[in-house]
Design an enzyme around this catalytic site. Structure first.
Site, mmCIF file in Angstrom:
data_model
loop_
_atom_site.group_PDB
_atom_site.id
_atom_site.type_symbol
_atom_site.label_atom_id
_atom_site.label_comp_id
_atom_site.label_asym_id
_atom_site.label_seq_id
_atom_site.Cartn_x
_atom_site.Cartn_y
_atom_site.Cartn_z
ATOM 1 N N ASP A 32 0.842 -1.203 0.000
ATOM 2 C CA ASP A 32 0.000 0.000 0.000
ATOM 3 C C ASP A 32 0.879 1.255 0.000
ATOM 4 O O ASP A 32 1.616 1.498 0.955
ATOM 5 C CB ASP A 32 -0.894 -0.015 1.256
ATOM 6 C CG ASP A 32 -2.006 1.009 1.179
ATOM 7 O OD1 ASP A 32 -1.974 1.863 0.272
ATOM 8 O OD2 ASP A 32 -2.910 0.953 2.035
ATOM 9 N N LYS A 124 -6.113 -4.982 3.767
ATOM 10 C CA LYS A 124 -7.000 -3.836 3.544
ATOM 11 C C LYS A 124 -7.994 -4.069 2.411
ATOM 12 O O LYS A 124 -7.642 -4.576 1.360
ATOM 13 C CB LYS A 124 -6.123 -2.627 3.222
ATOM 14 C CG LYS A 124 -6.840 -1.390 2.745
ATOM 15 C CD LYS A 124 -5.892 -0.220 2.837
ATOM 16 C CE LYS A 124 -6.207 0.884 1.847
ATOM 17 N NZ LYS A 124 -5.224 1.982 1.955
ATOM 18 N N SER A 149 -8.061 2.254 5.309
ATOM 19 C CA SER A 149 -6.647 2.559 5.537
ATOM 20 C C SER A 149 -6.308 2.591 7.026
ATOM 21 O O SER A 149 -7.135 2.954 7.865
ATOM 22 C CB SER A 149 -6.283 3.905 4.912
ATOM 23 O OG SER A 149 -6.519 3.860 3.527
ATOM 24 N N HIS A 244 1.736 2.010 3.973
ATOM 25 C CA HIS A 244 0.881 3.192 4.177
ATOM 26 C C HIS A 244 1.173 3.744 5.576
ATOM 27 O O HIS A 244 1.307 2.965 6.526
ATOM 28 C CB HIS A 244 -0.577 2.746 4.063
ATOM 29 C CG HIS A 244 -1.566 3.864 3.911
ATOM 30 N ND1 HIS A 244 -1.829 4.766 4.928
ATOM 31 C CD2 HIS A 244 -2.368 4.214 2.869
ATOM 32 C CE1 HIS A 244 -2.748 5.618 4.507
ATOM 33 N NE2 HIS A 244 -3.094 5.319 3.267
ATOM 34 N N ASP A 296 -0.439 -0.477 -4.873
ATOM 35 C CA ASP A 296 -1.727 0.082 -5.300
ATOM 36 C C ASP A 296 -1.622 1.478 -5.907
ATOM 37 O O ASP A 296 -2.484 1.893 -6.656
ATOM 38 C CB ASP A 296 -2.730 0.104 -4.133
ATOM 39 C CG ASP A 296 -2.332 1.068 -3.031
ATOM 40 O OD1 ASP A 296 -1.124 1.358 -2.875
ATOM 41 O OD2 ASP A 296 -3.227 1.547 -2.304
HETATM 42 MG MG MG Z 1 -2.474 3.180 -1.323
#
Ligand code: MG
Length: 474
Positions: A32, A124, A149, A244, A296
């Protein structure tokens, strides 16, 4: 060059034993917000990824692979094989959203279930967090992970250098009215987000979990699912929470990477990939298992040292410069997917649904999708990728209407055809084969290409606007 379905299936079964093979296991691993440049094999100078590098050496690595500019739309594209504008999933859902993926969309696991796959999502989701929109209602037998998230919790990290903070806040509030948590009307105060649920199937397992254990726990779930389902085809969608922000390396990785915390979490992801590949090998499933590693969207640049790198590409997460949307992509399937190939052919995450359908001999959805079948290229039955174009749509903040609803306007911002990329609003034209960093605008030199790409974009956009499918609503 396209090949017939029959020729393609024949090429798949042309093994030494001449026995038809069963549909492959598929393990789709997605980081992510990891940038194009955050793997050793993609040129990172200070992040060590030996397992992913080896996976690339044993398979095919794409350097021109497109995701989408943000988390939610990227997952929608992956799961449905569509540009997110087509099924209205082109923005990030917030906690307590009243919308999500529509029940009529066919997802990747729903497609694979035609062929008896056992399916599990780990990590996620981000296609709506209300019960009808969760993974277990959209084709996954099992799910362990977060509905959105990891920063959408009471401890949201402040952006180091807020860009246009007032505007960002206005947009977030407007969007929340329609799609989710309304908070207290401020920009990310401590109470902006509710407690973060870690979900087991449809139930909350924990609130505000220790995030430094997530990568390890996700990995263990994947290994267990492989062991439990090795006798049948299985599909694991492992959508890691890291890197992330907020960044949480596991104890064994913290403080180890020369690239700091960001490097720590990537190196833990790398170890996770290594553990999964080793487990697949030990279960004697190597030749029956397609493993994919990708990301992503590009790095979330405002977080500075806590963000990744797009390498030589311009821009970052949220933008339609290449760095926002081009990501690493590696496919490994010993004996099937070509080994040791690095390609600059164009491909995209919207193509994986069609590609998996070909490998599994499953039927595609009856409704229109945008993906193309990469399988013949991956196995070497075709010399080129079927994809020669890509349409870039704006990050969601740019098309929210005043009432918070996604505006009806589908905001096409760039078009790629072969080496050429046209930025629609400014008319800038770049040759991505010669100018990786989008530095040299050649629109004046090649007006014919600019005009051709503009017409392509207008044609595509006019068609997609006619065919838009709705969000799911509570
Ligand atoms: Mg992302």
């Amino acid at each position: 060059m396209p090949i017939s379905r029959r020729a393609f299936l024949a090429s798949l079964t042309a093994t030494a034993t001449a026995q038809p093979i069963r549909p492959p296991n598929i393990i789709l691993i997605m980081a992510d917000d990891m940038g194009w440049g955050d793997l050793s094999c993609q040129g990172s100078p200070d992040i060590r990824t030996p397992h992913i590098d080896r996976m690339a050496a044993e398979g095919t690595r794409f350097t021109h692979f497109y995701a989408q500019p943000l988390c939610g739309p990227s997952r929608a594209a992956l799961m449905t094989g569509c540009y997110p504008v087509r099924n209205s999933l082109m923005f990030n859902h917030l906690p307590k959203a009243r919308t999500g993926i529509h029940p009529n969309e066919m997802t990747m696991p729903e497609m694979l279930k035609q062929k008896g796959y056992a399916t599990m999502a780990i990590g996620k989701w981000h296609l709506g967090d209300a019960p009808p929109f969760l993974p277990t209602k959209h084709g996954f037998d099992r799910w362990f992970g977060l509905p959105y998230s990891n920063d959408m919790w009471p401890f949201h990290p402040k952006i180091v250098k807020p860009a246009r903070e007032a505007q960002q806040g206005d947009i977030a509030r407007a969007r929340a009215k329609f799609t989710g948590y309304d908070g207290q009307g401020q920009v990310y105060p401590p109470d902006w987000f509710p407690d973060l649920p870690l979900m087991r199937d449809g139930d909350v397992a924990e609130l505000n979990p220790e995030q430094n254990q997530l990568t390890e726990r996700y990995t263990r779930e994947a290994l267990n699912f492989i062991t439990a389902n090795k006798a049948r085809p299985f599909f694991i969608y492992l959508a890691h929470t890291m890197p992330h922000v907020p960044l949480f390396p596991g104890k064994n990785f913290e403080g180890k990477s020369p690239r700091g915390r960001y490097g720590d979490v990537i190196e833990e992801l790398d170890a996770s990939v290594g553990a999964i590949l080793e487990h697949v090998r030990k279960q004697a499933l190597d030749n029956e298992t397609l493993v994919i590693f990708t990301s992503d969207n590009g790095p979330w640049a405002p977080y500075g040292i806590d963000a990744g790198s797009a390498g030589p590409l311009r821009g970052a997460k949220g933008s339609h410069w290449e760095g926002g949307i081009r990501v690493p992509f590696i496919a490994r399937w010993p004996g099937r997917v070509r080994r040791g190939v690095v390609t600059n052919e164009i491909a995209a995450s919207i193509d994986l649904l069609s590609t998996f359908a070909a490998f599994a001999d499953a039927h595609l959805p009856a409704h229109k999708i945008d993906g193309l079948n990469l399988a013949p290229f991956l196995i070497g039955a075709a010399a080129k990728s079927p994809r020669d174009d890509f349409f870039y749509y704006a990050a969601p903040a740019q098309y929210l209407a005043a009432d918070g609803r996604p505006a009806n306007q589908r905001n096409l911002v760039a078009v790629r055809s072969g080496p050429w990329k046209l930025h629609v609003a400014t008319g800038e034209l770049y040759n991505l084969r010669e100018d990786t960093g989008e530095q040299k605008n050649v629109a004046a030199k090649y007006p014919q290409h600019a005009a051709r790409l503009r017409a392509m974009g207008e044609r595509f956009n006019a068609a997609i606007v006619e065919e838009v499918r709705p969000l799911g609503h509570l």
